[in-house]
Design an enzyme around this catalytic site. Structure first.
Site: not given
Lengths: 332, 332
Positions: B27, B258
């Site tokens: 991530d 993100c």
């Protein structure tokens, strides 16, 4: 899209309202490299009041040589003191720091109604910050507190290094309780427990608050002052709220820190605090949009971005005018 | 001076041990501009394991075109998969993301024993991230989860936008519960509740966890994945711990965010999390000094400072060698 965010989810056992003790104009600017003109500071304080803050630490009456950034206290305080004269809920408390009787004389002469003395839980920091032992510092504060009370002024006692010290490492809870007890005995109305180097964690906060209660100091006289050096400030605040604390110190935009404490990287940002409190359904009286716009404006004066995460997240829309502009009525 | 800090003050009602699900290599790096070579990623994962982390999300088997940063999954995974073969407490779980059956085939062919699918609580983000409706995404996951389970692999279900959505704003708790229920019904062993845009506050966390329990999903199957966009991640984690959650996602050095979510500014930093957990007397198995040194090393590879506050506070000493150097024995 942050309209409607944070959603409010009240949690059990938390206070309905929190008083934010805004320290940006004093603790924040004191530690900035850029010397800010008195008129900009006054404007900053007025904008903070406009955003709904009702306790704003205005300045410090230390010797001008100690803290050049705050050497304009005599010019600044009269430029904002009318805020304290407002009626009812609009009145703004404007506490000022005073280290000694000379500082008290200067503050009272300008009509200050609340003062704060600043002690240390450790000998190392008392020496670094005040060039005194803990005992000598308390002896210096004694007539200050007594005379302030005689003059009808409220007195806050700051206590630095309540959780850890840059020279001494861990600070025992009983040592902190001992100094707190003495500040209360001097006559301080409220104590602000400072985690000056930001090392506290939530269980430590609860342990200290519990020990203070056991020493006869009620939670209602305690405020918390956390630094975000290790990212712990908001989690520590949550622990303090659960214990019943209703006064929280923070700095608009996360301004400040402490020049005498190694690795102190700034106060809890008021915006981050307000985001959490409003999410918990806790009333603060603060308009987060106007507050963020104020911090964006101040960051512009300082020539660098705000360290507050909330300010950075909201900044794109906070650069819009703080007050309704004619453009926003175009569709009506 | 941070020796002996944070002091450990266990708080009532918190777990004795927390499993950190480290997401930095996947991530975190996925959202970095700098493309990191596979051998540096493998070294990163080995250093994280050396710092005591035992669940490290290694990579993602999405189509290489989607996420160029993770296009080296076939080279990276075999370079670290021996970590999963270690004995007992030294064994490292190495989950990998798979979006569909093709990804599952690739992961299983390389010997992956744990996979994760990634759904969305909102239609807007399902469309942005997967170009599908929520229903279509769940339909895509159904055979993936079934076949993974047949192959004996563990399955984690990520759920994004559990608290707020950049297009839709507030996300109702019942909407999140509905998608969670369907992921559990598909066969997911664990759900990771993502606050992808970082807007959650502690009461909201408690409300969602409570609602999930009421829908028959036990806390033991829930992990939390907070972002620090508004500085709330650690306070939210504290609320989750109080509710009984024992699996917390975080990213070494605060890497990541993100790319498809406006204003998502990074995961909770593992170091900030570990500081709080150790201060609460909660066992993590992590050596904070070695972890910080790893993040400082990785920041050097990325050519920018770590966003973790704890890493920045500890960095001056973390630049020393992670292992004892000959120089440190000079005085002996």
């Amino acid at each position: 899209m942050t309209e409607g965010l944070p959603m409010a989810f009240p949690a059990e056992g938390l206070p309905a309202r929190v008083r934010i003790h805004e320290v940006g104009p004093r603790d924040g600017l004191q530690n900035e490299q850029t010397v800010v003109p008195a008129e900009v500071k006054a404007e900053f304080i007025r904008r903070l009041a406009g955003a709904g803050l009702r306790t704003i630490e205005a300045t410090s009456f230390v010797h001008p040589k100690w803290v050049p950034q705050l050497a304009d206290a005599e010019r600044l305080f009269p430029a904002v003191s009318d805020l304290a004269d407002r009626e009812g809920d609009a009145a703004v408390r404007l506490p000022v720091l005073v280290p000694n009787e000379r500082g008290l004389d200067r503050a009272l002469a300008l009509g200050a109604r609340e003062i704060a003395v600043f002690g240390s839980a450790t000998e190392s920091f008392a020496r670094a910050n005040l060039n005194r032992t803990v005992d000598e510092a308390l002896a210096m504060f004694e007539p200050v507190v007594a005379r302030a009370k005689e003059a009808g002024a409220g007195v806050r006692g700051y206590l630095s290094m309540c959780f850890g010290d840059p020279w001494e490492g861990p600070v025992p809870v009983e040592q902190v309780v001992g100094v707190c007890r003495r500040l209360i005995d001097l006559g301080c109305d409220e104590l602000s427990l400072g985690d000056t180097i930001g090392v506290a964690t939530p269980g430590h906060v609860t342990a200290l608050l519990t020990a203070l209660n056991e020493a006869g100091i009620p939670t209602g006289r305690l405020a918390v002052h956390f630094h975000d050096t290790y990212g712990q400030a908001l989690a520590n605040t949550l622990a303090a709220l659960r214990h019943g604390v209703t006064t929280v110190d923070s700095s608009a935009g996360g301004l400040g820190g402490c020049p005498y404490a190694k690795s102190a990287t700034g106060n809890l940002a008021t915006e981050d605090l307000v985001w959490m409190l409003h999410g918990l359904g806790i009333d603060t009286g603060v308009d987060l949009g106007r507050l963020t716009a104020t911090s964006v404006w101040m960051a512009g004066r300082l020539g660098r971005p705000s360290p507050s995460r909330t300010v950075r997240a909201l900044a794109p829309r906070a650069t819009a005018p703080a007050q309704d502009s004619p453009a926003s009525h175009k569709e009506q």
